[in-house]
Design an enzyme around this catalytic site. Structure first.
Site, PDB file in Angstrom:
ATOM      1  N   ASP A   1      -7.059   0.871  28.242  1.00  0.00           N
ATOM      2  CA  ASP A   1      -8.366   1.453  28.515  1.00  0.00           C
ATOM      3  C   ASP A   1      -8.882   2.066  27.214  1.00  0.00           C
ATOM      4  O   ASP A   1      -8.478   3.158  26.830  1.00  0.00           O
ATOM      5  CB  ASP A   1      -8.250   2.517  29.602  1.00  0.00           C
ATOM      6  CG  ASP A   1      -9.593   3.142  29.966  1.00  0.00           C
ATOM      7  OD1 ASP A   1     -10.584   2.887  29.250  1.00  0.00           O
ATOM      8  OD2 ASP A   1      -9.640   3.901  30.949  1.00  0.00           O
TER       9      ASP A   1
ATOM     10  N   HIS B   1     -12.806   4.701  28.497  1.00  0.00           N
ATOM     11  CA  HIS B   1     -12.802   6.091  28.948  1.00  0.00           C
ATOM     12  C   HIS B   1     -12.071   6.963  27.928  1.00  0.00           C
ATOM     13  O   HIS B   1     -11.584   6.468  26.912  1.00  0.00           O
ATOM     14  CB  HIS B   1     -12.143   6.187  30.325  1.00  0.00           C
ATOM     15  CG  HIS B   1     -12.888   5.423  31.376  1.00  0.00           C
ATOM     16  ND1 HIS B   1     -12.626   4.098  31.657  1.00  0.00           N
ATOM     17  CD2 HIS B   1     -13.888   5.794  32.202  1.00  0.00           C
ATOM     18  CE1 HIS B   1     -13.440   3.680  32.613  1.00  0.00           C
ATOM     19  NE2 HIS B   1     -14.228   4.699  32.965  1.00  0.00           N
TER      20      HIS B   1
ATOM     21  N   SER C   1     -18.732   5.711  35.299  1.00  0.00           N
ATOM     22  CA  SER C   1     -17.428   6.371  35.276  1.00  0.00           C
ATOM     23  C   SER C   1     -17.206   7.185  34.011  1.00  0.00           C
ATOM     24  O   SER C   1     -16.400   8.124  34.017  1.00  0.00           O
ATOM     25  CB  SER C   1     -16.310   5.336  35.432  1.00  0.00           C
ATOM     26  OG  SER C   1     -16.381   4.359  34.411  1.00  0.00           O
TER      27      SER C   1
END
Length: 380
Positions: free
Chosen positions: A359, A362, A132
């Protein structure tokens, strides 16, 4: 080999022809799987030096972040961004994280020029392969390019684990292939997930005929027991419930390396391996929530085990694979993650969410992956 290359261009032409006729909605399964490991913890942030430096006159990995008001190169209205990385739309109040430019010591990275990039990539395919965070980089690259392409002359198509942005007038594609291990992870009849360390063709079949391949594979090999990525590991007829992650990683990378050596021609295809993207979610001060600017130094730098394994595998390859070292420069940027702004601010009060739910893996876009792509463009 000439027939193979001709076939690849015929395949790309076919993609452009059918792109006018259909469009698919990609399965949300991949996104759900990607989100499962965001709370996982990683080793301390690393400083890594890349090898294969012949493509550049100086080391892009050494330098500093400088504030530049002329950045970012696009904004969050880019239609190809996932909602989880549009931090401004999700309520992040500051925007300085978008305005830092990486300045290597003794040289500079050329500012990304979308038309120049499209011109050089005319009638070519570039594919980013991995997890990802590589999807994060794909979205960045598409957004860097798409604004100079008229709406009617661009589209995105989906095929299994791949997606491709097509710039029709240039007959070129920027593609992403979901393959977080590179080798095959299969779900068996009893719903058990089995990682096959010696099988790769189900993923690799999508890489054939591509002109430039960019790989990454690290994070899914380092998941904790809480977010284990597999139930069993297989190699041949041998089945393992517990296996050392570094040993498994080396075996998996070796399978990938053999496929590259046997199936690709370096006169036709360029291959890059992007180094590990750092996380900032440890309990020892590497949190990313409420961070507003890059760090200035590291107190405990070290080389992660995954990078040591990667270098060992690459040394045994015949095919020239170029390492794009983004680890050190990205490690300074704990301000660049979505943190609590990985979700729309209307869902909850983001500031009240616990930091361990942030998060810190990312990256917000526009943001740090734009620099990775400026580096990649310079190396190309």
């Amino acid at each position: 080999m000439a027939d193979f290359q001709t076939n690849s261009h015929l395949f790309l032409s076919l993609i452009f022809a059918v792109s006018f006729c259909f469009s698919h909605i990609i399965s949300a399964t991949y996104d759900q799987e990607e989100l499962q490991w965001l709370d996982d913890k990683d080793d301390e942030i690393s400083m890594v030096q890349s090898r294969h430096s012949s493509l550049r006159s100086c080391d892009f990995s050494k330098g500093k972040w400088v504030y530049d008001q002329t950045y970012p190169l696009y904004d969050a209205t880019c239609p190809y961004l996932s909602s989880s990385v549009t931090c401004q739309k999700n309520g992040r109040p500051d925007s300085d994280y978008e305005k830092w430019r990486w300045k290597p010591d003794g040289c500079s990275i050329p500012r990304f020029d979308a038309l120049e990039f499209l011109g050089r990539m005319r009638r070519k395919r570039i594919m980013l392969v991995g997890d990802s965070i590589m999807r994060n980089q794909w979205e960045s690259l598409v957004c860097l390019v798409q604004s100079v392409v008229p709406t009617a002359r661009k589209t995105v198509i989906y095929n299994g684990p791949t997606m491709a942005f097509l710039a029709l007038d240039f007959e070129m594609s920027i593609e992403f292939c979901w393959a977080p291990f590179l080798v095959e992870l299969r779900r068996e009849a009893d719903s058990k997930r089995v990682l096959h360390l010696d099988l790769i063709e189900e993923n690799a079949k999508y890489w054939r005929g591509v002109d430039t391949l960019v790989f990454d594979s690290a994070h899914w090999w380092t998941h904790s027991d809480k977010w284990s990525s597999w139930d069993f590991v297989m190699e041949g007829n041998n089945v393992y419930k517990n296996i050392n992650a570094a040993v498994a990683y080396e075996k998996g990378l070796t399978t990938w390396a053999k496929w590259i050596d046997l199936n690709l021609d370096p006169r036709r295809t360029k291959v890059f391996f992007r180094s590990m993207s750092p996380r900032h979610n440890r309990e020892n001060g590497w949190k990313c929530n409420n961070q507003k600017e890059p760090m200035k130094y590291f107190s405990r730098p070290h080389v992660p085990e995954q990078m040591v394994v990667l270098q060992k595998v690459l040394r045994n390859m015949e095919f020239p694979v170029y390492v794009q070292d983004i680890t050190t420069l990205s490690a300074f940027r704990r301000d660049g993650h979505p943190s609590v702004y990985a979700r729309a601010s209307g869902e909850k009060n983001n500031q009240q969410l616990k930091d361990h739910n942030s998060d810190c893996s990312h990256w917000c876009l526009p943001g740090v992956p734009d620099t990775w792509n400026e580096m990649l463009n310079a190396m190309l």
